[in-house]
Write an enzyme that holds these catalytic residues in place. Structure first.
Site, PDB file in Angstrom:
ATOM      1  CB  VAL A  65      -1.697   1.504  -1.045  1.00 48.92           C
ATOM      2  CG1 VAL A  65      -2.526   0.361  -1.863  1.00 48.92           C
ATOM      3  CG2 VAL A  65      -2.469   2.771  -1.295  1.00 48.92           C
ATOM      4  CE1 TYR A  66      -2.335   6.998   0.275  1.00 51.76           C
ATOM      5  CE2 TYR A  66      -3.511   7.956   2.110  1.00 51.76           C
ATOM      6  CZ  TYR A  66      -3.417   7.742   0.735  1.00 51.76           C
ATOM      7  OH  TYR A  66      -4.011   8.806  -0.343  1.00 51.76           O
TER       8      TYR A  66
END
Length: 322
Positions: free
Chosen positions: A60-61
């Protein structure tokens, strides 16, 4: 650099782990302070040259661009067999009911996506980013076991949850003969020590490696209380983590740093590194001196009196980070 075993495994990791949430295309995430690829690469290279072998990111980064940037940089700056790459699964990656979570469908989809972005055939540590109350833990643990048996991950780890949840996951895996978690990446620093009540004793008893995130309390431990920064202004998640009562601890860090001729970051990290359950703090580095401070902390030995000055002002906090 110092090296230690990750929990009860045979795998060695550097005593510092470079957290890579700071690296990613800013427009693809919700953090204005992330660094694009051009600015990220020198810091990743600096870490490799300093002996850091442990790198932690997540799908998700910055919408996957962190994995892409880290994967390309490590392919150029290091040999794959000498480094430990960790990533995570759980958060929202696309719209729709199966675009997040820890179902078999989500895990099997996301491990392949992460490997593609990282440009590698396997990750060394595949971690669940949070607990998923919508999926039976049996389904999650069996899927993670199958990821390991397929050779796509060497080990599995977990992150921020209640100790009863972690114990349930480990029991489920053991009962079925599935792969158990070898690490716990949790919220732990001088300003937030609630993990000392349940999670850290559990990890010590079970031989689980501890990889604290936010070891410097999102920078609060590195500067005078109330100092404004871009991250402090824009980090909505972090705004509620550390209340006004933490000021006394921050001031104690400052006093000891001045007496020692060290930086506040070095003192705060040195305290964390002296905790017997801690394997490797997840450090962030967006400037060259951030990594230099972390390296210097490895050689800074606090005495018991100094540790008491840092610990004594602590007051109970609401559980956060889950």
């Amino acid at each position: 650099m110092q090296y230690v075993k990750l929990g009860s495994t045979g795998m060695d990791v550097s005593r510092l782990c470079l957290g890579c949430m700071s690296y990613g295309v800013p427009e693809r995430g919700n953090h204005e302070w992330t660094l694009d690829e051009e600015r990220s690469r020198p810091l990743i290279r600096q870490a490799v040259e300093a002996g850091v072998t442990f790198f932690d990111t997540a799908n998700v980064y910055s919408d996957g661009t962190s994995e892409e940037i880290v994967g390309r940089a490590l392919a150029e700056f290091a040999r794959r067999e000498e480094i430990v790459i960790a990533t995570k699964v759980h958060g929202v990656m696309r719209p729709g009911p199966n675009g997040r979570g820890l179902s078999r469908k989500a895990i099997m989809t996301e491990i392949d996506n992460s490997l593609r972005r990282l440009g590698t055939d396997y990750v060394d540590l595949y971690q669940i980013h949070r607990w998923d109350p919508r999926t039976p833990i049996e389904e999650t643990m069996e899927a993670l076991h199958d990821v390991v048996k397929a050779g796509k991950a060497r080990y599995i780890g977990a992150s921020s949850m209640y100790a009863w949840q972690f114990a349930k996951a480990q029991y489920t895996a053991e009962r079925h003969g599935w792969t158990r978690f070898v690490s716990m990446q949790n919220h732990y620093n001088l300003l937030y020590r609630e993990e000392e009540r349940e999670m850290l004793p559990l990890c010590a008893d079970q031989g689980v490696g501890v990889l604290p995130w936010s070891p410097l309390a999102r920078g609060r431990l590195t500067r005078e209380w109330g100092t404004d920064t871009l991250r402090a202004r824009t980090d909505e998640f972090g705004k509620g983590l550390y209340p006004e009562g933490d000021r006394e601890i921050v001031e104690a860090v400052g006093r000891i740093a001045e007496a020692r001729g060290a930086t506040r970051a070095q003192v705060a990290l040195a305290w964390l590194l002296r905790q017997p359950t801690v394997t490797a703090p997840i450090i962030g580095a967006t400037k060259e001196h951030h990594l230099q401070d972390a390296l210097a902390a490895l050689d800074l030995q606090l005495d018991d009196k100094e540790a008491e000055q840092l610990e004594q002002p602590y007051t109970p906090h609401a559980v956060s980070g889950h």
